[in-house]
Design a protein around this motif. Structure first.
Motif, PDB file in Angstrom:
ATOM      1  N   GLU A 111       0.820  -1.203   0.000  1.00 27.90           N
ATOM      2  CA  GLU A 111       0.000   0.000   0.000  1.00 27.90           C
ATOM      3  C   GLU A 111       0.857   1.258   0.000  1.00 27.90           C
ATOM      4  N   THR A 112       2.048   1.172   0.582  1.00 26.21           N
ATOM      5  CA  THR A 112       2.960   2.313   0.553  1.00 26.21           C
ATOM      6  C   THR A 112       3.423   2.585  -0.872  1.00 26.21           C
ATOM      7  N   GLU A 113       3.736   1.534  -1.625  1.00 19.94           N
ATOM      8  CA  GLU A 113       4.139   1.705  -3.023  1.00 19.94           C
ATOM      9  C   GLU A 113       3.058   2.417  -3.829  1.00 19.94           C
ATOM     10  N   SER A 173      13.129  -1.229  -1.002  1.00 22.91           N
ATOM     11  CA  SER A 173      13.041  -0.374  -2.186  1.00 22.91           C
ATOM     12  C   SER A 173      12.170   0.862  -1.968  1.00 22.91           C
ATOM     13  N   LEU A 174      11.398   0.905  -0.891  1.00 26.46           N
ATOM     14  CA  LEU A 174      10.553   2.068  -0.636  1.00 26.46           C
ATOM     15  C   LEU A 174      11.369   3.344  -0.475  1.00 26.46           C
ATOM     16  N   ARG A 217      10.986   6.018   7.553  1.00 22.91           N
ATOM     17  CA  ARG A 217      10.696   4.701   8.126  1.00 22.91           C
ATOM     18  C   ARG A 217      11.109   4.698   9.596  1.00 22.91           C
ATOM     19  N   GLY A 218      10.186   4.279  10.466  1.00 20.25           N
ATOM     20  CA  GLY A 218      10.463   4.307  11.900  1.00 20.25           C
ATOM     21  C   GLY A 218      11.110   3.057  12.443  1.00 20.25           C
ATOM     22  N   TYR A 248       5.805  -6.984   0.467  1.00 15.54           N
ATOM     23  CA  TYR A 248       6.516  -7.281   1.714  1.00 15.54           C
ATOM     24  C   TYR A 248       7.025  -8.719   1.751  1.00 15.54           C
ATOM     25  N   GLY A 249       6.119  -9.669   1.570  1.00  8.15           N
ATOM     26  CA  GLY A 249       6.472 -11.070   1.766  1.00  8.15           C
ATOM     27  C   GLY A 249       7.542 -11.568   0.815  1.00  8.15           C
TER      28      GLY A 249
END
Length: 388
Positions: free
Chosen positions: A120-122, A144-145, A155-156, A188-189
């Motif tokens: 969803e971020t992509e 890659s984000l 990114r936290g 992700y996976g």
């Protein structure tokens, strides 16, 4: 499906939002010489992620923590409040584009906690980038984000370049002769599984792919049991990992089952069932939220009558960073983006020092990866996995 990598911005004109990016209600409290002359009010912090659906267990604790942070802030700023605006993606990239457009079209939204998942971020990040809306994800780990040129991305936690080798190191410590790797083909996976395979090298005897919403894993189970592998790594989410593990156990597989943070939620425990999930391992680029610093654990327990779950402490810290910016009078998206660029302070709950590289990655010195074991119906912290 979570593995569909769509990038839908929509047909909405964003230029005005890029230039402005705020709808602050500034309350005049005295002359220009007063430090409180212009208090920023009525702004919103977005929370973006799967708040419903099969994978909500990974996101709900963070939403609860974000709500608590805002509630505490508002108790101290009763005349100038901030609110949380929820964007429920259900963990589906195909919904993320429309939600992102809704967020950027609400000029009161000046920051986003999330999106929680990588797929969803992509999808959403290009829209956020165009509108200059800063985001800090508490749990999207695909490396890659940070390579897309999105200045708004932060990114936290550590990414899968840290989690993948750590998971492989943990598996190697089990001394398996062979390892089978399965992923769900999500952003992700698949990415995490690739990093695990690289780090395991020749120990990987075979691999296979699951699909979104898959419930019958008989073909993969047959391959696993025939492979002679004594350990299996699963890259993906609870929705598919749970029935897969149950079917593995029903087929007599007694080897180790290790997954990433995508299975580190309460649903993996309850849906799979105590007998089948017992001994399963989840790695996470997060320390135990139940051991957070300050009064966070006590406050969370008092607020929700439950212990804080996965990424709750991280989401709390990230929300408080946005609140700190607002409290200092940052009223535009551009102001808050600049605030994040120079930020360098420890979080009240996690103790992590939040400082970002020019690509939005957390300072590598602050990255930690832990292993958790399913024990007696709960996730028990096993150990922090040493860095390679």
């Amino acid at each position: 499906m979570r593995q569909i990598f769509v990038r839908a911005i929509g047909g909405v004109a964003l230029a005005a939002l890029v230039m402005g990016g705020a709808a602050a209600c500034k309350q005049d409290e005295g002359g220009s010489g007063s430090s409180d002359a212009s208090k920023v009010c009525d702004l919103k912090i977005g929370f973006f992620g799967a708040l419903s659906g099969a994978d909500a267990g990974l996101v709900t604790p963070g939403k609860q923590a974000a709500d608590m942070a805002v509630k505490q802030y508002n108790a101290e700023h009763a005349d100038c409040k901030v609110s949380i605006q929820a964007y429920d993606s259900q963990g589906k990239p195909e919904l993320a584009g429309g939600l992102a457009t809704s967020a950027v079209n609400d000029a009161k939204v000046v920051g986003i906690v999330g999106p929680a998942f990588s797929g969803e971020t992509e999808t959403a990040a290009p829209t956020f980038q165009q509108a200059g809306l800063p985001v800090i994800t508490q749990s999207a780990t695909r490396p890659s984000l940070s390579e897309q040129g999105w200045q708004i991305f932060h990114r936290g936690v550590g990414n899968d370049f840290s989690q993948g080798p750590a998971a492989a190191s943990y598996i190697k410590g089990l001394n398996p002769a062979k390892v089978f790797v399965v992923d769900d083909q999500s952003a992700y996976g698949a990415g995490l599984a690739d990093e695990v395979k690289k780090a395991l090298g020749p120990l990987v005897s075979a691999s296979d792919k699951a699909t979104d919403n898959q419930q019958d894993f008989s073909a993969i189970v047959t391959k696993v049991t025939a492979s002679g592998a004594s350990a299996l790594f699963y890259g993906g989410y609870t929705e598919e990992a749970s029935p897969f593990l149950k079917q593995l156990r029903a087929a007599g597989y007694k080897g180790a089952f290790v997954g990433g943070d995508g299975i580190y939620d309460a649903n993996m425990l309850s849906v799979t069932g105590k007998a089948d999930v017992e001994g399963a391992v989840a790695t996470c680029p997060c320390a135990p939220a139940t051991a957070a610093k300050g009064t966070f654990v006590q406050d969370f327990q008092a607020e929700y009558n439950a212990a804080p779950g996965v990424y709750a402490d991280v989401a709390y810290d990230l929300t408080k960073i946005f609140l700190e910016a607002i409290g200092e009078g940052k009223s535009t998206r551009a102001d808050i983006q600049a605030f994040l660029t120079s930020y360098n302070k420890p979080g009240a709950a996690s103790g992590v020092t939040y400082k970002w590289t020019d690509k939005g990655e957390l300072d590598p010195s602050q990255v930690r990866v832990w292993a958790y074991v399913a024990k007696d119906g709960a996730w028990a912290p096993d150990k922090e996995i040493p860095k390679a």
